[in-house]
Design an enzyme around this catalytic site. Sequence first.
Site, PDB file in Angstrom:
ATOM      1  N   ASP A 212       0.678  -1.164   0.163  1.00  0.00           N
ATOM      2  CA  ASP A 212      -0.118   0.101  -0.013  1.00  0.00           C
ATOM      3  C   ASP A 212       0.845   1.259  -0.158  1.00  0.00           C
ATOM      4  O   ASP A 212       1.897   1.227   0.445  1.00  0.00           O
ATOM      5  CB  ASP A 212      -0.743   0.100   1.224  1.00  0.00           C
ATOM      6  CG  ASP A 212      -1.837  -1.235   1.328  1.00  0.00           C
ATOM      7  OD1 ASP A 212      -2.137  -1.611   0.344  1.00  0.00           O
ATOM      8  OD2 ASP A 212      -2.229  -1.283   2.397  1.00  0.00           O
ATOM      9  N   LYS A 213       0.303   2.350  -0.600  1.00  0.00           N
ATOM     10  CA  LYS A 213       1.221   3.712  -0.607  1.00  0.00           C
ATOM     11  C   LYS A 213       1.601   3.934   0.878  1.00  0.00           C
ATOM     12  O   LYS A 213       2.853   4.106   0.914  1.00  0.00           O
ATOM     13  CB  LYS A 213       0.118   4.949  -1.087  1.00  0.00           C
ATOM     14  CG  LYS A 213       0.772   6.299  -1.084  1.00  0.00           C
ATOM     15  CD  LYS A 213      -0.229   7.202  -1.123  1.00  0.00           C
ATOM     16  CE  LYS A 213       0.497   8.708  -1.451  1.00  0.00           C
ATOM     17  NZ  LYS A 213      -0.453   9.522  -1.838  1.00  0.00           N
TER      18      LYS A 213
END
Length: 374
Positions: free
Chosen positions: A160-161
């Site tokens: 995930d970012k």
Amino acid sequence: MQNTSFDNESDYSDDSDFASASETENRIGLTVPLELAGGRLDAVLAKLLPDYSRSRLTSWIKEGAVIVNDKPSQPKDKMIGGEQICVTVRPSEENLAFVPEPMALDIVYEDDTVIVVNKPAGLVVHPAAGNWTGTLLNGLLAHCPELSQVPRAGIVHRLDKETSGLMVVAKTLPAQNSLVRQLQERTVKRIYRAVANGIVPFDGKIETQIGRDPHNRLKMAVVKFGGKPAVTHVKVLERYLTHSYIECSLETGRTHQIRVHMREANHPLAADPVYGNPRHPCGDTVKEAVKSLGARQALHAYRLSFTHPESGETVSFEAPIPNDIYHLLSVLRLEAGLDSSLSNEEEWQDKFGADDDDDWNEDDYDVEVVYVRE
């Protein structure tokens, strides 16, 4: 064989066209076989061109890039067999974003076959809507231009970012095939470190199905039907007054898996902007430390082990806990009256270093549960 990490939208998405950077506009000539007579044009194309998603093929039809018997057509047009179809293959927006962009990368290891990188929080892995530039992929292409010749620029899984930590990237097609196969066979070992709200009671396994949240399509959730199996093993490293320091091992790699599972276990990750609890009761000093994490959740891909595609040996890598999570842990230890002399990463490693116990990989449960003791 069941696909695990490679079919996860966060690690990898089968629904998106994630082609190599060498894709260019070209034309494909097709003849509709008689066995597909009666099918809609979009459905027929999906069968004849399986390398492209149906949504992408439909958009080409609507844009006039698909000509049937020298005439534009509509997705719902019925085929009778024998039609001559000309398809103009257009690069996807993702593909057009496959450009090198110099950036500072924390390369943990690199040889002629693989790159292991420590991704910082806040960095998107792959270009997508809203993030067409400045992604890890762009930085990798600048660091290693030959990745432009590898499908998906060598990326085989994602983070995930706002999750930091280790990722492996393949520099050659054989290496990519090997890593994908290992992910599918669940032999890649991924260990995460995280700070969870509340007092996690015991070590255990969380086993559910994960799918789209029926009430919010931007989120994932534990679902009873239509999801994908997800298994997370949780080990408690230390308990504080209002939080717990945990280690999570993945058998599968679903979108937001650890974040969703810990929320379902009533112990969401600290500072998680999507699945967390911003009103979790804790002291002011701890609140400030959590707030200092910003948009990122307290989750870090700490350890990564896999079989090296070339040597066949098992290789393992570790990435130190980032300063922001380390600061939160120090505040939690101090508040709990624990030894606050663990002032550097080496001392934390001595106390909480990962062991080589592989028991987490034993599938000794076959029930739909949320959290069971191991």
